[in-house]
Design a protein around this motif. Structure first.
Motif, PDB file in Angstrom:
ATOM      1  N   PRO A  39       0.785  -1.122  -0.101  1.00  0.00           N
ATOM      2  CA  PRO A  39      -0.085  -0.095   0.282  1.00  0.00           C
ATOM      3  C   PRO A  39       1.026   0.821   0.034  1.00  0.00           C
ATOM      4  N   PRO A  40       0.602   2.363  -0.032  1.00  0.00           N
ATOM      5  CA  PRO A  40       1.067   3.620  -0.552  1.00  0.00           C
ATOM      6  C   PRO A  40       1.312   4.226   1.410  1.00  0.00           C
ATOM      7  N   ASP A  41       2.418   4.403   1.364  1.00  0.00           N
ATOM      8  CA  ASP A  41       2.838   5.238   2.879  1.00  0.00           C
ATOM      9  C   ASP A  41       2.319   6.026   2.961  1.00  0.00           C
ATOM     10  N   LYS A  42       2.190   6.463   4.764  1.00  0.00           N
ATOM     11  CA  LYS A  42       1.745   7.639   5.082  1.00  0.00           C
ATOM     12  C   LYS A  42       1.398   8.922   4.542  1.00  0.00           C
ATOM     13  N   LYS A  43       3.070   9.259   4.460  1.00  0.00           N
ATOM     14  CA  LYS A  43       3.423  10.300   3.456  1.00  0.00           C
ATOM     15  C   LYS A  43       2.402  10.553   1.896  1.00  0.00           C
ATOM     16  N   MET A  44       2.068   9.616   1.357  1.00  0.00           N
ATOM     17  CA  MET A  44       1.035   9.363   0.085  1.00  0.00           C
ATOM     18  C   MET A  44      -0.368   9.928   0.762  1.00  0.00           C
ATOM     19  N   ILE A  45      -0.112   9.303   1.697  1.00  0.00           N
ATOM     20  CA  ILE A  45      -1.951   9.096   1.949  1.00  0.00           C
ATOM     21  C   ILE A  45      -2.728  10.256   1.980  1.00  0.00           C
ATOM     22  N   LEU A  46      -1.628  10.823   3.054  1.00  0.00           N
ATOM     23  CA  LEU A  46      -1.436  12.781   3.451  1.00  0.00           C
ATOM     24  C   LEU A  46      -1.302  13.494   2.091  1.00  0.00           C
ATOM     25  N   LYS A  47      -0.487  13.263   1.616  1.00  0.00           N
ATOM     26  CA  LYS A  47      -0.539  14.231   0.093  1.00  0.00           C
ATOM     27  C   LYS A  47      -1.961  14.186  -1.042  1.00  0.00           C
ATOM     28  N   ALA A  48      -2.259  13.316  -0.997  1.00  0.00           N
ATOM     29  CA  ALA A  48      -3.614  12.142  -1.411  1.00  0.00           C
ATOM     30  C   ALA A  48      -4.808  13.260  -0.574  1.00  0.00           C
ATOM     31  N   ILE A  49      -4.791  13.387   0.661  1.00  0.00           N
ATOM     32  CA  ILE A  49      -5.915  13.937   1.185  1.00  0.00           C
ATOM     33  C   ILE A  49      -5.598  15.737   0.706  1.00  0.00           C
ATOM     34  N   ARG A  50      -4.047  16.553   1.265  1.00  0.00           N
ATOM     35  CA  ARG A  50      -4.070  17.539   0.946  1.00  0.00           C
ATOM     36  C   ARG A  50      -4.717  17.464  -0.766  1.00  0.00           C
ATOM     37  N   GLN A  51      -4.480  17.024  -1.497  1.00  0.00           N
ATOM     38  CA  GLN A  51      -4.542  17.849  -3.170  1.00  0.00           C
ATOM     39  C   GLN A  51      -6.195  17.723  -3.576  1.00  0.00           C
ATOM     40  N   TYR A  52      -6.512  16.613  -2.101  1.00  0.00           N
ATOM     41  CA  TYR A  52      -8.196  16.120  -2.900  1.00  0.00           C
ATOM     42  C   TYR A  52      -9.424  17.410  -1.857  1.00  0.00           C
ATOM     43  N   GLY A  53      -8.431  17.702  -0.861  1.00  0.00           N
ATOM     44  CA  GLY A  53      -9.232  18.328   0.130  1.00  0.00           C
ATOM     45  C   GLY A  53      -9.163  17.846   1.357  1.00  0.00           C
ATOM     46  N   HIS A  54     -10.589  16.321   1.371  1.00  0.00           N
ATOM     47  CA  HIS A  54     -10.898  15.872   2.074  1.00  0.00           C
ATOM     48  C   HIS A  54     -10.747  14.484   2.165  1.00  0.00           C
ATOM     49  N   LYS A  55     -10.452  14.138   3.408  1.00  0.00           N
ATOM     50  CA  LYS A  55     -10.341  12.607   3.783  1.00  0.00           C
ATOM     51  C   LYS A  55     -11.307  11.248   3.319  1.00  0.00           C
ATOM     52  N   LYS A  56     -12.445  12.668   2.738  1.00  0.00           N
ATOM     53  CA  LYS A  56     -13.518  11.571   2.137  1.00  0.00           C
ATOM     54  C   LYS A  56     -13.249  11.058   1.297  1.00  0.00           C
ATOM     55  N   PHE A  57     -12.841  11.358  -0.076  1.00  0.00           N
ATOM     56  CA  PHE A  57     -12.706  10.777  -1.390  1.00  0.00           C
ATOM     57  C   PHE A  57     -10.822  10.096  -1.277  1.00  0.00           C
ATOM     58  N   LEU A  58     -11.220   9.371   0.235  1.00  0.00           N
ATOM     59  CA  LEU A  58     -10.219   8.191  -0.258  1.00  0.00           C
ATOM     60  C   LEU A  58     -10.087   6.665   0.041  1.00  0.00           C
ATOM     61  N   PHE A  59     -11.947   6.797   0.043  1.00  0.00           N
ATOM     62  CA  PHE A  59     -12.071   5.420   1.361  1.00  0.00           C
ATOM     63  C   PHE A  59     -13.246   5.014  -0.073  1.00  0.00           C
ATOM     64  N   LYS A  72     -20.900   5.866   8.662  1.00  0.00           N
ATOM     65  CA  LYS A  72     -21.256   6.828  10.279  1.00  0.00           C
ATOM     66  C   LYS A  72     -19.914   6.523  11.118  1.00  0.00           C
ATOM     67  N   LYS A  73     -19.332   5.838  11.186  1.00  0.00           N
ATOM     68  CA  LYS A  73     -18.195   5.351  11.999  1.00  0.00           C
ATOM     69  C   LYS A  73     -16.411   6.097  11.573  1.00  0.00           C
ATOM     70  N   ILE A  74     -17.168   5.851   9.986  1.00  0.00           N
ATOM     71  CA  ILE A  74     -15.864   6.335   9.716  1.00  0.00           C
ATOM     72  C   ILE A  74     -15.788   7.914   9.446  1.00  0.00           C
ATOM     73  N   LYS A  75     -17.158   8.553   9.287  1.00  0.00           N
ATOM     74  CA  LYS A  75     -17.546  10.088   9.508  1.00  0.00           C
ATOM     75  C   LYS A  75     -16.999  10.608  10.621  1.00  0.00           C
ATOM     76  N   GLN A  76     -17.311   9.485  11.463  1.00  0.00           N
ATOM     77  CA  GLN A  76     -16.814  10.740  12.649  1.00  0.00           C
ATOM     78  C   GLN A  76     -14.782  10.601  12.808  1.00  0.00           C
ATOM     79  N   LEU A  77     -14.639   9.498  13.105  1.00  0.00           N
ATOM     80  CA  LEU A  77     -12.525   8.867  12.320  1.00  0.00           C
ATOM     81  C   LEU A  77     -12.304  10.912  11.968  1.00  0.00           C
ATOM     82  N   SER A  78     -11.239  11.392  13.378  1.00  0.00           N
ATOM     83  CA  SER A  78     -10.444  11.768  12.293  1.00  0.00           C
ATOM     84  C   SER A  78      -9.352  12.239  11.077  1.00  0.00           C
ATOM     85  N   GLU A  79      -9.002  13.126  10.980  1.00  0.00           N
ATOM     86  CA  GLU A  79      -7.926  12.598  10.279  1.00  0.00           C
ATOM     87  C   GLU A  79      -6.366  11.610   9.958  1.00  0.00           C
ATOM     88  N   ASP A  80      -6.214  12.038  11.272  1.00  0.00           N
ATOM     89  CA  ASP A  80      -4.751  11.235  11.676  1.00  0.00           C
ATOM     90  C   ASP A  80      -5.810   9.687  11.657  1.00  0.00           C
TER      91      ASP A  80
END
Length: 118
Positions: A39-59, A72-80
């Motif tokens: 899988p992509p590493d944490k740095k790549m996941i974080l970069k994707a979140i920044r590029q797309y503007g929200h974590k929801k686009f990665l799920f 519902k539970k996933i929406k409640q998760l923090s970014e980390d």
């Protein structure tokens, strides 16, 4: 033509197979990496979140792992917490995930891919 790109995919994913077929048809050089085994590493996941503007686009909202946890539970998760969930279960990551220089593409949207690659 762009330099070689990286496609994180899953062999049993229909969308990933369509994406690979499209890349081959358009003679675009790419390396395919199994997102489950490597899988992509944490740095790549974080970069994707920044590029797309929200974590929801990665799920991968249509996957079994996502449904097992529940929207519902996933929406409640923090970014980390979201990043940790994606790293711990790569099937949660929407695929294919494409790395093209500094740009990341999530999912296969032919029109978007034409703009980036052709």
């Amino acid at each position: 033509m762009p330099e070689k790109i990286i496609l994180y995919g899953y062999s049993r994913c229909n969308t990933c197979r369509k994406a690979e077929k499209w890349l081959k048809k358009n003679k675009i050089n790419f390396d395919s990496i199994d997102i489950i085994d490597n899988p992509p590493d944490k740095k790549m996941i974080l970069k994707a979140i920044r590029q797309y503007g929200h974590k929801k686009f990665l799920f991968n909202t249509s996957g079994l792992s996502y449904r097992a946890i529940g929207a519902k539970k996933i929406k409640q998760l923090s970014e980390d917490e979201s990043i940790e969930a994606l790293l711990n279960d790569p099937k949660l990551i929407k695929r294919p995930l494409i790395i093209n220089k500094d740009k990341i593409l999530i999912g296969f949207k032919e029109i978007e891919w034409e703009e980036v690659f052709l």
